[in-house]
Enzyme design. Structure first.
Site, PDB file in Angstrom:
ATOM      1  N   ASP A  97     -16.697  -1.341  -1.147  1.00  0.00           N
ATOM      2  CA  ASP A  97     -15.335  -1.658  -1.592  1.00  0.00           C
ATOM      3  C   ASP A  97     -14.404  -1.912  -0.414  1.00  0.00           C
ATOM      4  O   ASP A  97     -13.264  -2.361  -0.613  1.00  0.00           O
ATOM      5  CB  ASP A  97     -14.774  -0.545  -2.485  1.00  0.00           C
ATOM      6  CG  ASP A  97     -14.796   0.812  -1.816  1.00  0.00           C
ATOM      7  OD1 ASP A  97     -15.906   1.292  -1.507  1.00  0.00           O
ATOM      8  OD2 ASP A  97     -13.724   1.407  -1.594  1.00  0.00           O
TER       9      ASP A  97
ATOM     10  N   LYS B 233       0.856  -1.196   0.000  1.00  0.00           N
ATOM     11  CA  LYS B 233       0.000   0.000   0.000  1.00  0.00           C
ATOM     12  C   LYS B 233       0.886   1.239   0.000  1.00  0.00           C
ATOM     13  O   LYS B 233       1.758   1.376   0.856  1.00  0.00           O
ATOM     14  CB  LYS B 233      -0.903   0.026   1.240  1.00  0.00           C
ATOM     15  CG  LYS B 233      -2.093  -0.897   1.180  1.00  0.00           C
ATOM     16  CD  LYS B 233      -3.020  -0.679   2.371  1.00  0.00           C
ATOM     17  CE  LYS B 233      -3.727   0.651   2.299  1.00  0.00           C
ATOM     18  NZ  LYS B 233      -4.690   0.826   3.418  1.00  0.00           N
TER      19      LYS B 233
END
EC number: 2.7.7.-
Length: 470
Positions: free
Chosen positions: A244, A109
């Site tokens: 999501d 990330k």
């Protein structure tokens, strides 16, 4: 020596409609902040020095066997459907088969822009990386399904947000990164063959005993019911329960503006972007059900006779509140010393919560005090507590070793907001001691004796709002 891992990249073997292949964007001068040795051992990742780990877990160097890609998905964000999202600042390095025989995703990330970045820079700054590292590892230690943190690295580059901040990358480990939104995008596009292939993949990976799409729905609903009950039992507020951010695996994912409440109040909201309180603490069970209704809607698109399947799908989703209530009752019962709570115990639990709300009692410390000392000091109106306590002690008279039950269910320490902010502020100045101290305590939350970290914030230390801040 190059880091090796037992990669077996099943998602990368799916058709290209599900992702975009690309490599992380290299960074200038990576350095390792933290590496989770026990987790690395489970993943079968080879030993390496700090420099090699920094290079690999910042994206500057690929480990042998990786098949990097960015995943595509859509999602409802605060109730509004966005037809295309995707990994805008994350890249899946691949999957490994751990020493426990389980399959794990390994994702970076903050690894740079992707085709799904939507004008973003694809980077992350140090604060959210350390927040997710500590909070996700705390959740794991608390027994709540969650993604985990393998490594945190500095990139040696700055990122521009409201101000210039140090860039960082988090290496996240998950059972998978399949989301409700992963199914939604192909249902929305009417790409039925892709939707069927995704469903078969999810069943094989997460619910091998499931019978078709509705069997998968049933399994995911059950996992999400257990998950949200776990959150509620700890005073945890996810803050951004978009579809999501709802994982098919039933793990907590995408911590963003998450927080643990201090003073108990069911309407607590911390996320600065949740202006209406949609994702408030008390709304989380309802939102989990709503998210599963969106999953059902997507899965039904592939059915030969979707109208006939609607009734069964509706029954599956409508069963969730009862599942959540049962899981919540089990967890909350243990927090007051009842090993196997029954619905008749609900008024006793709710009576304590009502008292805590009225008296502005600290959520974590009240249950800790019940388990280990005397919770009377948590309340201003001690007569009211004494009245509840008499009922409670009468109920405990039938229980065997209730103190042990409570102590196993009630953590002594959580990553409180003010401590997380303190940790981040110090790290920005190059001091990682508060991060290391908080991480150590929160990964042994039932046994710590760090009374300072157990302390609620003073009036001046209260953090009223949290931010995604990526």
């Amino acid at each position: 020596m190059t880091i090796t891992a037992p990669f077996d990249n099943s998602y990368a073997r799916l058709p290209a409609v599900f992702y975009t292949r690309l490599k992380p964007t290299p960074v200038r001068d990576p350095s390792l902040i933290a590496y989770n040795e026990p987790l690395g051992d489970i993943l079968g990742i080879s030993a390496a020095d700090a420099a090699e780990r920094a290079a690999v877990f910042s994206g500057a160097k690929l480990p042998e066997g990786a098949a990097p890609l960015a995943q595509l998905y859509a999602g409802h964000q605060f109730g509004n459907f966005n037809p295309q999202l995707g990994d805008g600042r994350a890249i899946l390095l691949g999957e490994v088969i751990g020493t426990d025989g389980k399959r794990y995703d390994v994702q970076l990330k903050g690894s740079g822009p992707t085709p799904y970045s939507r004008m973003g820079d694809g980077r992350a700054w140090l604060g959210p990386v350390l927040r997710e590292y500590v909070v996700s590892e705390a959740m794991h230690a608390l027994g709540v399904p969650t993604t985990r943190a393998l490594a945190a690295t500095l990139t040696g580059e700055d990122v521009l947000r409201e101000t210039v901040l140090p860039g960082a990358v988090l290496t996240r480990v998950a059972a998978s990164h399949l989301r409700v939104g992963t199914f939604q995008i192909f249902a929305h596009r009417r790409q039925i063959d892709a939707l069927k292939e995704l469903t078969d993949y999810a069943i094989a990976r997460h619910a091998p005993d499931a019978d078709g799409p509705l069997g998968l729905l049933r399994a995911v609903c059950a996992a999400q019911a257990e998950l949200v009950a776990g959150w509620m039992s700890l005073g945890f507020i996810h803050g951004v329960m978009n579809t999501d951010n709802s994982a098919i695996s039933g793990e907590t994912i995408d911590y963003g503006p998450c927080a643990f409440m201090d003073v108990y109040h069911p309407d607590t909201v911390f996320s600065s972007i949740d202006q209406t309180g949609r994702y408030a603490y008390s709304n989380q069970p309802r939102i989990a059900v709503w998210n599963m209704a969106q999953l059902a809607t997507a899965l039904l698109q592939q059915m030969d006779d979707p109208e006939a399947a609607v009734e069964e799908a509706t029954q599956i989703v409508h069963a969730m509140p009862t599942q959540i209530e049962a899981a919540w009752l089990d967890r909350m019962g243990k927090k007051i010393g009842i090993a196997k709570a029954t619905p008749e115990d609900t008024p006793l639990i709710e009576g304590l919560l009502k008292l805590m709300q009225e008296q502005k009692a600290d959520f974590t410390n009240t249950f800790d005090a019940l388990a280990r000392s005397d919770a009377r000091d948590q309340f201003l109106d001690r007569d009211a507590f004494d009245e509840w306590c008499a009922q409670w002690r009468a109920r405990l008279s039938t229980q065997s070793n209730p103190s042990a039950v409570m102590q196993a269910a009630s953590p002594r320490v959580i990553p409180r907001n003010h401590r997380v902010e303190e940790m981040i502020a110090a790290a920005v100045q190059g001091d990682y001691a508060p991060f290391e101290r908080l991480l150590k305590a929160c990964t042994d939350p039932f046994n710590t004796d760090d009374t300072d970290l157990m302390r609620p914030p003073t009036k001046d230390e209260i953090v009223p709002a949290t931010f995604c801040g990526t």
